[in-house]
Design a protein around this motif. Structure first.
Motif, PDB file in Angstrom:
ATOM      1  N   LEU A 114       0.817  -1.214   0.000  1.00  0.00           N
ATOM      2  CA  LEU A 114       0.000   0.000   0.000  1.00  0.00           C
ATOM      3  C   LEU A 114       0.853   1.269   0.000  1.00  0.00           C
ATOM      4  O   LEU A 114       0.532   2.239  -0.692  1.00  0.00           O
ATOM      5  CB  LEU A 114      -0.942  -0.002   1.207  1.00  0.00           C
ATOM      6  N   PHE A 115       1.949   1.249   0.776  1.00  0.00           N
ATOM      7  CA  PHE A 115       2.766   2.467   0.924  1.00  0.00           C
ATOM      8  C   PHE A 115       4.234   2.216   0.587  1.00  0.00           C
ATOM      9  O   PHE A 115       4.807   1.200   0.986  1.00  0.00           O
ATOM     10  CB  PHE A 115       2.708   2.992   2.367  1.00  0.00           C
ATOM     11  N   THR A 116       4.810   3.149  -0.136  1.00  0.00           N
ATOM     12  CA  THR A 116       6.255   3.264  -0.256  1.00  0.00           C
ATOM     13  C   THR A 116       6.632   4.603   0.366  1.00  0.00           C
ATOM     14  O   THR A 116       5.977   5.616   0.106  1.00  0.00           O
ATOM     15  CB  THR A 116       6.722   3.224  -1.723  1.00  0.00           C
ATOM     16  N   LEU A 117       7.671   4.610   1.196  1.00  0.00           N
ATOM     17  CA  LEU A 117       8.107   5.835   1.873  1.00  0.00           C
ATOM     18  C   LEU A 117       9.493   6.212   1.368  1.00  0.00           C
ATOM     19  O   LEU A 117      10.395   5.365   1.304  1.00  0.00           O
ATOM     20  CB  LEU A 117       8.143   5.615   3.388  1.00  0.00           C
ATOM     21  N   SER A 118       9.661   7.472   0.990  1.00  0.00           N
ATOM     22  CA  SER A 118      10.952   7.944   0.492  1.00  0.00           C
ATOM     23  C   SER A 118      11.306   9.280   1.128  1.00  0.00           C
ATOM     24  O   SER A 118      10.427  10.086   1.433  1.00  0.00           O
ATOM     25  CB  SER A 118      10.924   8.117  -1.033  1.00  0.00           C
ATOM     26  N   SER A 119      12.606   9.491   1.297  1.00  0.00           N
ATOM     27  CA  SER A 119      13.119  10.805   1.675  1.00  0.00           C
ATOM     28  C   SER A 119      13.675  11.431   0.407  1.00  0.00           C
ATOM     29  O   SER A 119      14.519  10.830  -0.267  1.00  0.00           O
ATOM     30  CB  SER A 119      14.225  10.658   2.720  1.00  0.00           C
ATOM     31  N   VAL A 120      13.192  12.624   0.060  1.00  0.00           N
ATOM     32  CA  VAL A 120      13.632  13.276  -1.174  1.00  0.00           C
ATOM     33  C   VAL A 120      14.286  14.609  -0.853  1.00  0.00           C
ATOM     34  O   VAL A 120      14.163  15.141   0.248  1.00  0.00           O
ATOM     35  CB  VAL A 120      12.454  13.460  -2.166  1.00  0.00           C
ATOM     36  N   GLN A 121      14.964  15.166  -1.857  1.00  0.00           N
ATOM     37  CA  GLN A 121      15.845  16.292  -1.614  1.00  0.00           C
ATOM     38  C   GLN A 121      15.154  17.650  -1.555  1.00  0.00           C
ATOM     39  O   GLN A 121      15.475  18.490  -0.744  1.00  0.00           O
ATOM     40  CB  GLN A 121      16.928  16.311  -2.687  1.00  0.00           C
ATOM     41  N   ASP A 122      14.216  17.909  -2.445  1.00  0.00           N
ATOM     42  CA  ASP A 122      13.574  19.221  -2.459  1.00  0.00           C
ATOM     43  C   ASP A 122      12.309  19.136  -3.300  1.00  0.00           C
ATOM     44  O   ASP A 122      12.323  18.553  -4.385  1.00  0.00           O
ATOM     45  CB  ASP A 122      14.509  20.277  -3.052  1.00  0.00           C
ATOM     46  N   LEU A 123      11.215  19.722  -2.805  1.00  0.00           N
ATOM     47  CA  LEU A 123       9.944  19.675  -3.526  1.00  0.00           C
ATOM     48  C   LEU A 123       9.440  21.062  -3.913  1.00  0.00           C
ATOM     49  O   LEU A 123       8.287  21.208  -4.323  1.00  0.00           O
ATOM     50  CB  LEU A 123       8.877  18.948  -2.676  1.00  0.00           C
ATOM     51  N   GLY A 124      10.271  22.087  -3.776  1.00  0.00           N
ATOM     52  CA  GLY A 124       9.837  23.428  -4.157  1.00  0.00           C
ATOM     53  C   GLY A 124       8.699  23.933  -3.294  1.00  0.00           C
ATOM     54  O   GLY A 124       7.849  24.695  -3.745  1.00  0.00           O
ATOM     55  N   SER A 125       8.692  23.501  -2.047  1.00  0.00           N
ATOM     56  CA  SER A 125       7.625  23.863  -1.115  1.00  0.00           C
ATOM     57  C   SER A 125       8.233  24.426   0.166  1.00  0.00           C
ATOM     58  O   SER A 125       7.741  24.171   1.269  1.00  0.00           O
ATOM     59  CB  SER A 125       6.776  22.623  -0.803  1.00  0.00           C
ATOM     60  N   CYS A 126       9.296  25.214  -0.002  1.00  0.00           N
ATOM     61  CA  CYS A 126      10.105  25.632   1.144  1.00  0.00           C
ATOM     62  C   CYS A 126       9.343  26.500   2.136  1.00  0.00           C
ATOM     63  O   CYS A 126       9.669  26.526   3.323  1.00  0.00           O
ATOM     64  CB  CYS A 126      11.337  26.374   0.648  1.00  0.00           C
ATOM     65  N   GLY A 127       8.336  27.238   1.668  1.00  0.00           N
ATOM     66  CA  GLY A 127       7.567  28.094   2.553  1.00  0.00           C
ATOM     67  C   GLY A 127       6.390  27.405   3.203  1.00  0.00           C
ATOM     68  O   GLY A 127       5.695  28.009   4.028  1.00  0.00           O
ATOM     69  N   THR A 128       6.157  26.149   2.836  1.00  0.00           N
ATOM     70  CA  THR A 128       5.017  25.397   3.376  1.00  0.00           C
ATOM     71  C   THR A 128       5.466  24.030   3.880  1.00  0.00           C
ATOM     72  O   THR A 128       4.729  23.054   3.805  1.00  0.00           O
ATOM     73  CB  THR A 128       3.913  25.246   2.316  1.00  0.00           C
ATOM     74  N   CYS A 129       6.696  23.949   4.358  1.00  0.00           N
ATOM     75  CA  CYS A 129       7.211  22.722   4.960  1.00  0.00           C
ATOM     76  C   CYS A 129       6.677  22.578   6.384  1.00  0.00           C
ATOM     77  O   CYS A 129       6.338  23.586   7.007  1.00  0.00           O
ATOM     78  CB  CYS A 129       8.741  22.754   5.003  1.00  0.00           C
TER      79      CYS A 129
END
Length: 580
Positions: A114-129
């Motif tokens: 059902l789920f895969t979990l990943s740590s990623v580098q940047d999502l362009g959401s720096c002001g809404t982290c």
């Protein structure tokens, strides 16, 4: 393996491009979505045959871009942004919470698939982290409680609706003019507020006059380098008889940078109008918006806006009955920071791995498909309609000499209201921090132009005005205007390690100084932060940074060696305190 419906969509997509090879990336996206989140080797070979490229080229593309999955993933792929702005906002705690709640580690899939979990580098959401991307959807401003509710909904088979909630303000009322209007994406709303009047005016001018107006405005590129846009347009060869192309660089991948998203997501026609004017000025009949792959929903917004504009005669053939042709293709990237560099972006558009080219020749002479090409950033092109409608003189009323016009500053980290703020160039840093609700705690350091520029101590930042020349005088760069604020609770060695891990992950691997240099810096800084460093490690880091500077094919080497060197040099006691 690939359905007839998907095959038909791939053929339809390929027919839009001057060269079918450019459809390779869209084809992989289409196949991955239809095949449950990954593409097998057999399917890749099938796509290669359909597009008409060698199988090795298709495999090369799939293996290069991080968003293409070669192994199956869960029904819901949860990707947690853990880069510097996210780290400052508590993303590490969120990732640990999700690991515990799902019973897996990052990089794993739950036994039920059902789920895969990943740590990623940047999502362009720096002001809404903190932010988690679930398949193609963002869930922002997450708390641990909100994350638990999200998991509960997903377990029921529901992708909850997400209402964007971000802080913003505008003092210029140009780039974020319609940011607060929920219907601003609609062509009718855009036109009622003055939209496309600049295009009509431009089509009544000679193309050279349009270029001259932009040049006279002294508009500097907003992608980071600050090079004058009108001057860049003027580099196109006058004697060229073949096609000329325009590319809008929307591959917003540098940590701390999230300004272009605001324009594309909430005011897409502003980008299209700027492109149509620029296309007319340079003689291009086709333009491309190359947008980072994680922004799939924004690509859909842009596609819808293009369709509206075509129907209204504002794009396509015979625009506004003036005998001018110009159309736009929206190209979704697939996860490669280096594709923000213009020649790597062009390689990617041509259906290749995003490896930067040697320069010269520059794209204005030899660019996309070997033709003269202008590459401008989203925010740069979004300034063009105002310049044409109001005139260069009006544009130059904003900001100090050689630093004119509005600028969107993305402010993240330790401020009370992270977000995007449109102010004139030359605005005092203190005023921008106040607009973002002030610093949480005591200011220790700040990065003012995205992660790739030198850090400033609080003392160095005092009295700074935010424009290209003033930042250069303080030993840093305005860059993208992505400001990462750090208070006195921040560990600079931790920031440095998180930063270099990003760059090592994103290196295209084409040249040794970047490939080996970034990975070696990761090893050195990781053991220092872990308290396992050796005497001389700090000097080794500094020496390696100086060796890398100016030696790589593209600016990525400088993008990490310059800021890492500044962090270590300015906060050296913090690094040495971690040595045994």
């Amino acid at each position: 393996m690939i359905s007839n419906e998907v095959r038909a969509k791939i053929e339809e997509t390929a027919a839009r491009y001057p060269d079918r090879r450019s459809a390779l990336m869209p084809a992989l996206h289409l196949a991955q979505r239809s095949l449950g989140g990954s593409v097998s080797a057999e399917a890749v070979a099938e796509i290669a045959k359909l597009i008409g490229v060698p199988v090795s080229m298709a495999f090369g593309m799939q293996s290069y871009y991080t968003m293409f999955n070669r192994q199956p993933v869960g029904r819901y792929h949860l990707q947690v942004d853990t880069n510097v702005p996210a780290m400052l906002a508590g993303a590490d705690a969120l990732l640990a919470h999700l690991e515990q709640a799902l019973g897996i580690r990052a990089g794993q899939t739950t036994p039920d698939g059902l789920f895969t979990l990943s740590s990623v580098q940047d999502l362009g959401s720096c002001g809404t982290c903190p932010v988690v991307q679930v398949n193609d959807r963002y869930y922002e401003n997450l708390t641990l409680e909100k994350a638990d509710k999200l998991l509960a909904q997903l377990r029921k088979g529901k992708l909850p609706d997400e209402t964007p909630a971000a802080s913003w303000a505008t003092k210029c009322n140009i780039l974020l003019k319609r940011r607060g209007d929920a219907k601003a994406r609609d062509l009718e709303v855009y036109r009622k507020s003055g939209g496309y009047q600049a295009l009509a005016k431009a089509l009544g001018m000679a193309p050279a006059a349009v270029t001259a107006e932009v040049k006279d405005s002294a508009l500097r590129g907003r992608g980071g380098a600050g090079f004058p846009a009108g001057m860049k347009w003027g580099f196109l060869p006058k004697e060229h008889q073949g096609p000329v192309y325009l590319i809008c660089n929307a591959d917003e991948g540098e940590p701390g940078t999230f300004k272009d998203r605001q324009i594309m997501e909430f005011d897409p026609h502003l980008v299209l109008e700027g492109m149509a004017i620029a296309g007319y000025a340079i003689g291009a009949k086709l333009g491309f918006i190359y947008i980072r792959g994680e922004f799939a929903w924004i690509a859909e917004i842009l596609e819808a806006a293009c369709a509206q504009a075509r129907k209204a005669g504002l794009l396509g053939r015979n625009i506004l009955g003036k005998g001018v042709d110009f159309d736009i293709i929206v190209q979704l990237g697939a996860g490669a920071y280096v594709c923000g560099e213009e020649t790597a972006l062009i390689e990617s558009l041509e259906g290749k791995r995003g490896n930067p080219r040697l320069k010269p020749p520059f794209p204005a002479l030899v660019g996309l498909y070997g033709c003269p090409t202008i590459v401008n950033n989203v925010e740069t092109l979004a300034c063009v309609p105002y310049i044409i409608e109001k005139g260069a003189a009006a544009f130059k009323q904003l900001g100090p000499s050689n630093n004119h016009g509005p600028k969107i500053f993305g402010i993240s980290g330790h401020v009370n209201q992270p977000g995007t703020y449109e102010y004139p160039l030359g605005t005092p840093l203190e005023e921008l921090l106040a607009a973002a609700g002030g610093v949480k705690g005591t200011l220790k350091a700040i990065i003012v132009g995205g992660l790739s520029v030198p850090i400033l101590t609080a003392a160095e930042a005092a009295g700074l005005t935010m424009d290209y020349d003033s930042c250069a005088k303080r030993g840093t760069m305005l860059g993208s205007g992505g400001m990462i604020v750090m208070n006195d609770q921040t560990s600079i060695p931790q920031v440095a390690l998180r930063a270099i891990r990003f760059y090592a992950h994103e290196s295209c691997g084409q040249c040794v100084p970047c490939r080996q240099g970034s990975s070696t810096l990761v090893k050195l800084l990781a053991r220092v932060v872990a308290g396992q460093g050796q005497k001389g490690d700090v000097d080794r880091v500094l020496g390696l940074c100086k060796t890398i500077m100016g030696t790589t094919l593209c600016p990525t080497g400088d993008a990490f060696s310059v800021p890492i060197e500044a962090m270590v040099r300015k906060f050296r006691p913090e690094f040495e305190a971690l040595l045994p």
